[in-house]
Design a protein around this motif. Structure first.
Motif, PDB file in Angstrom:
ATOM      1  N   GLN A 102      59.235 -10.919 141.422  1.00 20.57           N
ATOM      2  CA  GLN A 102      58.537 -11.812 140.502  1.00 20.57           C
ATOM      3  C   GLN A 102      57.447 -11.110 139.710  1.00 20.57           C
ATOM      4  OE1 GLN A 102      56.864 -14.798 143.176  1.00 20.57           O
ATOM      5  NE2 GLN A 102      54.920 -13.706 143.273  1.00 20.57           N
ATOM      6  N   SER A 103      57.281 -11.577 138.475  1.00 20.61           N
ATOM      7  CA  SER A 103      56.162 -11.194 137.623  1.00 20.61           C
ATOM      8  C   SER A 103      55.477 -12.487 137.190  1.00 20.61           C
ATOM      9  CB  SER A 103      56.643 -10.413 136.400  1.00 20.61           C
ATOM     10  OG  SER A 103      55.602 -10.282 135.451  1.00 20.61           O
ATOM     11  N   VAL A 150      51.769  -8.681 138.257  1.00 27.07           N
ATOM     12  CA  VAL A 150      51.133  -9.641 137.353  1.00 27.07           C
ATOM     13  C   VAL A 150      51.557  -9.280 135.928  1.00 27.07           C
ATOM     14  CG1 VAL A 150      48.968 -10.661 136.552  1.00 27.07           C
ATOM     15  CG2 VAL A 150      49.209  -9.928 138.944  1.00 27.07           C
ATOM     16  N   ASP A 151      51.005  -8.188 135.402  1.00 26.56           N
ATOM     17  CA  ASP A 151      51.329  -7.750 134.042  1.00 26.56           C
ATOM     18  C   ASP A 151      52.145  -6.463 133.990  1.00 26.56           C
ATOM     19  OD1 ASP A 151      49.987  -9.900 132.948  1.00 26.56           O
ATOM     20  OD2 ASP A 151      48.094  -8.819 132.711  1.00 26.56           O
ATOM     21  N   GLY A 152      52.272  -5.784 135.100  1.00 24.36           N
ATOM     22  CA  GLY A 152      53.037  -4.545 135.121  1.00 24.36           C
ATOM     23  C   GLY A 152      54.537  -4.805 135.117  1.00 24.36           C
ATOM     24  N   GLY A 208      47.392  -5.219 139.165  1.00 22.21           N
ATOM     25  CA  GLY A 208      46.546  -5.018 137.996  1.00 22.21           C
ATOM     26  C   GLY A 208      46.840  -6.002 136.878  1.00 22.21           C
ATOM     27  N   ILE A 209      45.816  -6.189 136.019  1.00 15.42           N
ATOM     28  CA  ILE A 209      45.893  -7.113 134.889  1.00 15.42           C
ATOM     29  C   ILE A 209      45.631  -6.328 133.606  1.00 15.42           C
ATOM     30  CG2 ILE A 209      44.880  -9.154 133.807  1.00 15.42           C
ATOM     31  CD1 ILE A 209      44.143 -10.128 136.614  1.00 15.42           C
ATOM     32  N   GLY A 210      46.432  -6.589 132.571  1.00 13.60           N
ATOM     33  CA  GLY A 210      46.202  -5.952 131.289  1.00 13.60           C
ATOM     34  C   GLY A 210      47.059  -4.721 131.071  1.00 13.60           C
TER      35      GLY A 210
END
Length: 357
Positions: free
Chosen positions: A185-186, A156-158, A117-119
């Motif tokens: 990794q993020s 990603v953003d989590g 997820g993003i955001g």
């Protein structure tokens, strides 16, 4: 043996959009391999929902007791946990055994644990492991990557969080709370937090140990590592260890290593190396690096130790580097490099100088 509470195998697929996926199991007693929950053989648990009401995933396993290999949660054989916005939580409690490898969470040869997820609603990943008691290798969390597998914990953003405590070693050693050898990794704004506490044993009872060739990286998120070494009759009860060829990297975030050594000849933070290569703590941009090392270790009298060919910062680093330790040893060919500020100072308040060997 093989008294497993819940076993998901055979290319099974569990999918939810907005209802919680909860897998809870308790292993039986006797023999070996008494797992609480096993997710194996290409099985997948997946949340496809988006937004604040997306399905969450909870895997909660408690092992029974037996001879050895009493693991709370085991994920292996190409299995995966995947989510877009629903949080992913894994809680494993290892059982007690006369033998070894009584672990909270054992990740070996799995495909991935991923947040895509993003955001603001992006799924958070949380792994919490409590090792059982036994002869040796009673890790709270072990992630093992073989030479040919692509096992990955990613977001990603989590945010990604690993928290663990090791079990007690009855007769032997090598009892890190968190032993990590697969990439974590993020690639967006997500933070990575890793916190391990070792307990009792002979030697090599480390809070957090990054194995050879292991890589942990963030983009703009922070990477925070806290480790407390165990109390043993032997040596090498370090707080945080970055092994040779292991690499911790950020671009614009903060890398923080905070290690507290256990007893005897042990270091708070150790970056290992030899004539061939060394561990690396890198910034590829404006990200800063902070190392805090202390504890009750005795012997070589260096709370922070960087061995031959260790690298801190790197050729493209532009952020500040801070190393706080009352005693430290920098071996030959250690590189501390950045266009930002460098501060080397004692950790203890009121101490005017640190001892540099």
């Amino acid at each position: 043996g093989f008294n497993v509470g819940v076993l998901i195998i055979g290319d099974s697929l569990l999918v939810s959009v907005d209802g919680e996926v909860s897998v809870k199991g308790r292993g039986g007693n006797g023999g070996s391999n008494n797992e609480g929950v096993g997710v194996k053989n290409l099985s997948t648990i997946r949340s496809t929902g988006t937004g604040p009401n997306a399905a969450t995933i909870v895997v909660d396993g408690t092992s029974g007791s037996g001879d050895r290999w009493n693991v709370g949660v085991a994920i292996s054989g190409g299995a995966a946990l995947e989510s877009v916005d629903g949080d992913v939580g894994v809680l494993g409690t290892g059982g007690d055994g006369f033998g070894d490898n009584n672990r909270g969470i054992n990740l070996s040869g799995f495909e991935r644990i991923a947040s895509t997820g993003i955001g603001q609603h992006a799924a958070k990943i949380s792994l919490t492991g409590i090792g059982g008691n036994g002869a040796a290798f009673n890790h709270g969390i072990l992630t093992f990557k073989g030479d040919d597998d692509a096992s990955l914990i990613s977001s990603v953003d989590g945010n990604i969080t690993l928290t663990a405590s090791a079990g007690d070693v009855l007769t032997e050693n090598s009892n890190s709370a968190i032993y990590a050898s697969n990439p974590i990794q993020s690639i967006g704004d997500g933070n990575i937090t890793i916190d391990g506490t070792a307990t009792f044993g002979t030697s090599n009872n480390r809070g957090v140990q990054f194995a050879n060739s292991h890589a942990v990286s963030t983009n703009s998120g922070d990477l925070s590592v806290t480790g407390v070494g165990g109390r043993g009759s032997g040596n090498q009860n370090e707080g945080v260890v970055v092994n040779r060829e292991a690499t911790l990297t950020t671009h614009t975030g903060l890398i923080s290593l905070n290690g507290t050594s256990g007893t005897n000849n042990s270091h708070g933070v150790e970056i290992w190396g030899n004539a061939e290569s060394g561990g690396k703590v890198l910034s590829t941009g404006s990200g800063s690096i902070e190392i805090i090392a202390g504890g009750e270790g005795t012997g070589e009298k260096d709370d922070f130790r960087a061995y031959t060919n260790a690298v801190i910062g790197g050729p493209t680093a532009a952020g500040d580097i801070s190393i706080k330790s009352d005693t430290m040893t920098l071996s030959e060919n250690v590189a501390i490099q950045s266009s930002g500020n460098l501060v080397i100072a004692p950790m203890t308040d009121g101490l005017e100088t640190c001892l540099l060997y």
